[in-house]
Scaffold this motif. Sequence first.
Motif: not given
Length: 326
Positions: A27-32, A171-186
Amino acid sequence: MKQHARCPVRQVIVAVVTVPLTPEPMRPSPLRHRLATLHRWTALLLTPVFAAVLLSGAVLALEPMLAGRDRAAPPAHPLDVNRLLAVLDSVDPGHAAPFVAIGPERTTIMVARSRREGGWFDLATGRPAAPPPDVERADVFSVARRVHERLWFGLEGLVGLATVAMVLLVLAGPFLARPGSGGRTPLGWHIKAGWVLWPLFLLLPLSVGLMKMHPRLVSDRTPPPASPRDGIAAASRQLDLGTLAAAQGLPGGVTFLVLAGEHGVRRYVVRNGTVTSADSRVATFGRLVHEGTWAGPLSGAINLVGALGLLAMMLSGITSWRRRAA
């Protein structure tokens, strides 16, 4: 029938085997969550500026790729500095014009009160002359550069704000999602492209900041701007000005010189008769990276990939947001 007691060892083995191989998403943390919301809305609000800057940047990335084929070779003869000073004394006896530009063929000069308002003069005779064809013609690269630097309407401040915002978003991008997450969606393609091209996405806007890391040009004191004529005369005693392209008087008694020859563009500051370089190593590196000239056509192609990749990131982010909002 008598039931057999469960074997503790067997229970442990069954528990280990039945553990899912893929853990449930955290679950995403409140900060994330707050960071993702700020990331999303900042990108959406600045989308028109990002689109204009990136599209014009993609066009400008083609310039170093086409330079060798489309640009004429620089003139072989150096600029006659003594003749230049004589013409300036003739057409501007009060030395009031703060800007002087040398024509591409080094046979004409422009003496102007601004970069857009001025007259051209023949360097041999000192008489008024027609603007050089390359200066008079507005090609696609000059139009793209005006959009890229000031959104056509003199909005340099908004371009600077968007550049800082883009650095923070990357700079914020890597803190928001892990590599490979999201599947084959936009969103999934948005995340994958962000991870794969992250260094390039960061370096392109960050290089703008590196370009600004040069010695201070204007002093705290603000007397009338220096005369380009006096700055050129002082610099000619210390530098070879055969490739001089432009000179501008700045507040604080400073003259800014631009030399453009076969070895690239060099910038100098003349203050109190002393000439110093205005190009630090960091600023030079930033300019070469941002303009895509550090490795000729190859560096232009890299910048083109970066600009198109950032456009794709913008479009995939907007598509993902629209799907969530629908």
